[in-house]
Design a protein around this motif. Structure first.
Motif, PDB file in Angstrom:
ATOM      1  N   GLU A 145       0.511  16.189 -75.415  1.00  0.00           N
ATOM      2  CA  GLU A 145      -0.680  15.522 -75.730  1.00  0.00           C
ATOM      3  C   GLU A 145      -0.848  14.395 -74.766  1.00  0.00           C
ATOM      4  OE1 GLU A 145      -2.915  13.489 -79.561  1.00  0.00           O
ATOM      5  OE2 GLU A 145      -0.720  13.748 -79.679  1.00  0.00           O
ATOM      6  N   THR A 146      -1.908  14.125 -73.947  1.00  0.00           N
ATOM      7  CA  THR A 146      -1.989  13.164 -72.870  1.00  0.00           C
ATOM      8  C   THR A 146      -3.502  12.579 -72.899  1.00  0.00           C
ATOM      9  OG1 THR A 146      -2.554  14.869 -71.440  1.00  0.00           O
ATOM     10  CG2 THR A 146      -0.177  14.033 -71.330  1.00  0.00           C
ATOM     11  N   PHE A 147      -3.724  11.518 -72.545  1.00  0.00           N
ATOM     12  CA  PHE A 147      -4.984  10.797 -72.353  1.00  0.00           C
ATOM     13  C   PHE A 147      -5.289  10.194 -71.238  1.00  0.00           C
ATOM     14  CE2 PHE A 147      -3.045  10.866 -76.588  1.00  0.00           C
ATOM     15  CZ  PHE A 147      -4.181  11.068 -77.556  1.00  0.00           C
ATOM     16  N   GLY A 148      -6.695   9.919 -70.784  1.00  0.00           N
ATOM     17  CA  GLY A 148      -6.902   8.986 -69.723  1.00  0.00           C
ATOM     18  C   GLY A 148      -6.593   9.610 -68.486  1.00  0.00           C
ATOM     19  N   VAL A 149      -6.243   9.181 -67.287  1.00  0.00           N
ATOM     20  CA  VAL A 149      -5.844   9.709 -66.135  1.00  0.00           C
ATOM     21  C   VAL A 149      -4.239  10.038 -66.018  1.00  0.00           C
ATOM     22  CG1 VAL A 149      -5.805   9.275 -63.564  1.00  0.00           C
ATOM     23  CG2 VAL A 149      -7.717   8.229 -64.988  1.00  0.00           C
ATOM     24  N   VAL A 150      -3.794  11.157 -65.733  1.00  0.00           N
ATOM     25  CA  VAL A 150      -2.678  11.683 -65.697  1.00  0.00           C
ATOM     26  C   VAL A 150      -2.075  12.268 -64.497  1.00  0.00           C
ATOM     27  CG1 VAL A 150      -2.646  12.163 -68.322  1.00  0.00           C
ATOM     28  CG2 VAL A 150      -2.997  13.810 -66.779  1.00  0.00           C
ATOM     29  N   SER A 151      -0.907  12.099 -64.128  1.00  0.00           N
ATOM     30  CA  SER A 151      -0.354  12.723 -62.935  1.00  0.00           C
ATOM     31  C   SER A 151       0.323  14.345 -63.558  1.00  0.00           C
ATOM     32  CB  SER A 151       0.955  12.020 -62.481  1.00  0.00           C
ATOM     33  OG  SER A 151       0.317  10.823 -61.835  1.00  0.00           O
ATOM     34  N   ILE A 152       0.013  15.053 -62.737  1.00  0.00           N
ATOM     35  CA  ILE A 152       0.517  16.606 -62.721  1.00  0.00           C
ATOM     36  C   ILE A 152       1.962  16.650 -62.124  1.00  0.00           C
ATOM     37  CG2 ILE A 152       0.354  19.064 -62.789  1.00  0.00           C
ATOM     38  CD1 ILE A 152      -1.662  17.567 -64.560  1.00  0.00           C
ATOM     39  N   GLU A 153       2.941  16.963 -62.637  1.00  0.00           N
ATOM     40  CA  GLU A 153       4.160  16.814 -62.070  1.00  0.00           C
ATOM     41  C   GLU A 153       4.826  18.102 -62.159  1.00  0.00           C
ATOM     42  OE1 GLU A 153       6.640  13.812 -63.998  1.00  0.00           O
ATOM     43  OE2 GLU A 153       5.126  12.081 -63.294  1.00  0.00           O
ATOM     44  N   GLY A 154       5.579  18.478 -61.060  1.00  0.00           N
ATOM     45  CA  GLY A 154       6.315  19.666 -60.961  1.00  0.00           C
ATOM     46  C   GLY A 154       6.973  20.105 -59.776  1.00  0.00           C
ATOM     47  N   THR A 155       6.988  21.222 -59.311  1.00  0.00           N
ATOM     48  CA  THR A 155       7.775  21.654 -58.271  1.00  0.00           C
ATOM     49  C   THR A 155       6.942  22.781 -57.362  1.00  0.00           C
ATOM     50  OG1 THR A 155       9.998  21.454 -59.203  1.00  0.00           O
ATOM     51  CG2 THR A 155       9.900  22.772 -57.190  1.00  0.00           C
ATOM     52  N   ALA A 156       6.826  22.659 -56.060  1.00  0.00           N
ATOM     53  CA  ALA A 156       6.010  23.708 -55.417  1.00  0.00           C
ATOM     54  C   ALA A 156       6.837  23.915 -54.091  1.00  0.00           C
ATOM     55  CB  ALA A 156       4.597  23.263 -55.122  1.00  0.00           C
ATOM     56  N   THR A 157       7.524  24.967 -53.734  1.00  0.00           N
ATOM     57  CA  THR A 157       8.391  24.906 -52.430  1.00  0.00           C
ATOM     58  C   THR A 157       8.030  26.439 -52.164  1.00  0.00           C
ATOM     59  OG1 THR A 157      10.356  25.621 -53.589  1.00  0.00           O
ATOM     60  CG2 THR A 157       9.775  23.336 -53.009  1.00  0.00           C
ATOM     61  N   ALA A 158       8.205  26.712 -50.904  1.00  0.00           N
ATOM     62  CA  ALA A 158       8.081  28.193 -50.395  1.00  0.00           C
ATOM     63  C   ALA A 158       9.246  28.297 -49.192  1.00  0.00           C
ATOM     64  CB  ALA A 158       6.699  28.446 -49.854  1.00  0.00           C
ATOM     65  N   PRO A 159       9.651  29.617 -48.889  1.00  0.00           N
ATOM     66  CA  PRO A 159      10.599  30.068 -47.914  1.00  0.00           C
ATOM     67  C   PRO A 159      10.001  29.599 -46.603  1.00  0.00           C
ATOM     68  CG  PRO A 159      10.777  31.526 -49.517  1.00  0.00           C
ATOM     69  CD  PRO A 159       9.481  30.832 -49.835  1.00  0.00           C
ATOM     70  N   GLY A 160       8.609  29.767 -46.539  1.00  0.00           N
ATOM     71  CA  GLY A 160       7.612  29.829 -45.307  1.00  0.00           C
ATOM     72  C   GLY A 160       6.794  28.772 -45.493  1.00  0.00           C
ATOM     73  N   PRO A 161       5.500  28.828 -44.611  1.00  0.00           N
ATOM     74  CA  PRO A 161       4.206  27.937 -44.959  1.00  0.00           C
ATOM     75  C   PRO A 161       3.907  27.680 -46.261  1.00  0.00           C
ATOM     76  CG  PRO A 161       4.159  29.244 -42.749  1.00  0.00           C
ATOM     77  CD  PRO A 161       5.417  29.923 -43.679  1.00  0.00           C
TER      78      PRO A 161
END
Length: 229
Positions: A145-161
């Motif tokens: 449950e979230t309200f207002g303006v939020v940050s989306i947090e997590g991980t995004a990595t790749a072996p290449g581009p």
């Protein structure tokens, strides 16, 4: 789905039939408790009428193969299939970490035509996972449950581009793959923040499914993660 299947780093397994239908007894997500908003299960594996070694004289009415084996159903029968697939992947790719192994399993599943809250990514395909290349990593940490303006947090990595995209769609049973594009970037993620200013004030009250799609643009391999706001 409750504890211990709520653990973020665990591989939570749904059960399927021999006909590739999700078993009626298999729990559906998202999770309950303090981690609400986190989408589980992760994958599906065979868990109906699995012929297994018998203990003592239990379930004599379910004998299969011979008088030393019985046919049992449950997610407890599905999870060992995934553990075996994990062992094969780790044997082949000794430098892969748990997230890479988990993503390789999720990226190579058979789609059972169910939403992620029921099938996860789909039914595992151990051979396809074994033959797969190192996958990009997609993980969402923001949920609940979230309200207002939020940050989306997590991980995004790749072996290449790297290219990662965030989508959202309304409704707990919505198809996340048909969502609205929120943000896209080919820059490395800083401090675990995928997108810093998702303004929820313009949206109607309710559940929203957020999808993170991470692509290795060199190999074309894509990984997905989901959460609920």
């Amino acid at each position: 789905i409750g504890s211990p299947g709520t653990a973020r780093k665990a591989i939570t397994v749904a059960a399927s039939t021999k006909q590739d239908d999700v078993a009626i007894f298999s729990s559906a997500g998202p999770v309950i408790g303090s981690n609400f908003g986190f989408v589980k299960p992760d994958v599906t594996a065979p868990g109906v009428d699995i012929c297994a070694a018998q203990f003592d004289d239990r379930w004599n009415d379910r004998l299969c193969l011979d008088d030393q084996h019985i046919a049992i159903s449950g997610t407890s029968m599905a999870a060992p299939h995934v553990a075996g697939a994990v062992a094969l992947l780790k044997q082949k790719n000794r430098n892969w970490n748990p997230e890479q192994i988990k993503m390789a399993l999720k990226n190579t599943t058979v789609d059972l035509q169910e939403i992620p809250f029921i099938q996860g990514s789909g039914r595992i395909n151990a051979l396809a996972a074994f033959l797969s290349a190192q996958p990009p990593i997609a993980a969402l940490n923001t949920g609940g449950e979230t309200f207002g303006v939020v940050s989306i947090e997590g991980t995004a990595t790749a072996p290449g581009p790297l290219l990662y995209s965030l989508y959202y769609s309304q409704g707990i049973l919505s198809d996340p793959l048909q969502g609205t594009l929120l943000f896209q970037s080919n820059s490395p993620v800083e401090n675990g923040v995928l997108f810093s200013s998702f303004d929820l004030r313009s949206l109607r009250d309710g559940f929203y499914v957020v999808q993170l799609k991470v692509q290795d643009t060199h190999s074309g391999i894509t990984s997905n993660a989901f959460s609920i706001l």
